[in-house]
Design an enzyme around this catalytic site. Sequence first.
Site, mmCIF file in Angstrom:
data_model
loop_
_atom_site.group_PDB
_atom_site.id
_atom_site.type_symbol
_atom_site.label_atom_id
_atom_site.label_comp_id
_atom_site.label_asym_id
_atom_site.label_seq_id
_atom_site.Cartn_x
_atom_site.Cartn_y
_atom_site.Cartn_z
ATOM 1 C CD GLN A 128 -23.797 75.083 36.382
ATOM 2 O OE1 GLN A 128 -23.991 75.525 37.500
ATOM 3 N NE2 GLN A 128 -23.652 75.860 35.340
ATOM 4 N N GLY A 129 -22.377 70.265 35.694
ATOM 5 C CA GLY A 129 -21.047 69.899 35.221
ATOM 6 C C GLY A 129 -20.580 70.807 34.103
ATOM 7 C CB SER A 131 -15.887 74.660 36.103
ATOM 8 O OG SER A 131 -16.485 75.934 36.083
ATOM 9 C CD GLU A 246 -24.491 80.381 37.915
ATOM 10 O OE1 GLU A 246 -23.793 80.101 38.902
ATOM 11 O OE2 GLU A 246 -24.295 79.913 36.779
ATOM 12 C CG ASN A 388 -16.065 90.154 40.256
ATOM 13 O OD1 ASN A 388 -17.077 89.453 40.236
ATOM 14 N ND2 ASN A 388 -15.796 90.987 41.251
ATOM 15 C CD GLU A 389 -10.961 88.740 37.346
ATOM 16 O OE1 GLU A 389 -10.278 89.152 38.301
ATOM 17 O OE2 GLU A 389 -11.827 87.847 37.475
#
Length: 402
Positions: A128-129, A131, A246, A388-389
């Site tokens: 998976q590209g 980030s 996901e 988490n943010e």
Amino acid sequence: MDLQFTHEEDAFQQSVRAFLATHLAPHLRAGAVATPGGFVEPDIGREWQRILHEKGWLASNWPADCGGTGWTPVQRYIFEKECALAGAPSLPLLSLKLLGPVICKFGTPRQKAEILPRILDGSDYWCQGFSEPGAGSDLASLKTRAERRGDVYVINGRKLWTTHAHHANKIFCLVRTDPGAKPQKGISFLLVDMNQPGIEVRPIKGLAGDHEVNEVFLDDVVTPVENLVGAAGMGWTIAKFLLENERGGACYAPKLLWGIQKLRLCAAREPNGEGATMADDPAFMADLARLELSAQALEMTELRVLADLAQGRPPGPQTSLAKLTASGLRQQIDAMAARLYGYAGLALERQRPLYGENAPAPLYHKAAQLAAPRYLNSLAWTIFGGTNEIQRTIIAKTVLGL
């Protein structure tokens, strides 16, 4: 929400248990247990994939007309839970649980006919590209460019934290195809062959010494226009759909509860240094009980998501709640393991793999050998799939209306 299984669901549960008892070989279970990272190694995961594919029990989150199992959400949950309890390996997540549903929903007939069977039989292994440097959870700021030149896109850019890129022969990417559009509007979703000039994969070793993630450089990399998924500029919509899968497309609670149960069993054998066992340590057992209650509460949330899916309703922001809770619990469980084994749990074995004939011998025992690398690797749980943010922001906006 009815928490009782029907007779048909009870029968399905028994059939899953019987299948696991006869087909989950000891070396697969040992490899799954002795993998300290978040992703099982391909030799273990792909062998288990082949076994399930032959049975017709693969791709439980795909529609039946795309090659999925056609299971109900409850059957999916039963299967996930029984696999967790049996210690089965994880399956190639990026191909089966992320890209597969995207192709089922947004793919052209040609893409479905060519891509989905090769995912199922393991011919293609995808990474998976998404980030990039400066564009992690804030994917809207990504800078990798794809310029259309006739019947192809030419891609230039850099992807970061690309899991298993060193094993993959394909990559699905978010790229910017319209730099003049608003950030979310100018992004497209492309499928790219990794085996071509212009692609360089550089390893990134984690704190525990595991090689799971990579940096991927794309220099004038070419992919046909027919490898565009959806329409140009539709990448943001597809990415949101993928990330929802996901975060909430898997059942986290069964594996978490299984991990807690293993700690409970080990605590009954592990000395506490005072002539008793860790099971006699009230503080340790109280903390373990709190984790178990939280995991059981997460299980109820996941069952509510399944109930919504059974009624044809999308899971929505509950997936962020599940991901947020599961990430914290995973880290706490792994910290409890390090605490359980004391000094033995601090020893960091960096040789890999930790299973098979050439595995390094543990200083104390296998569970203690895994404690430190698992604890270090679990730090990634609160980052991948959206930090988490980000999850808290989603919950604040969509649930609390803030």
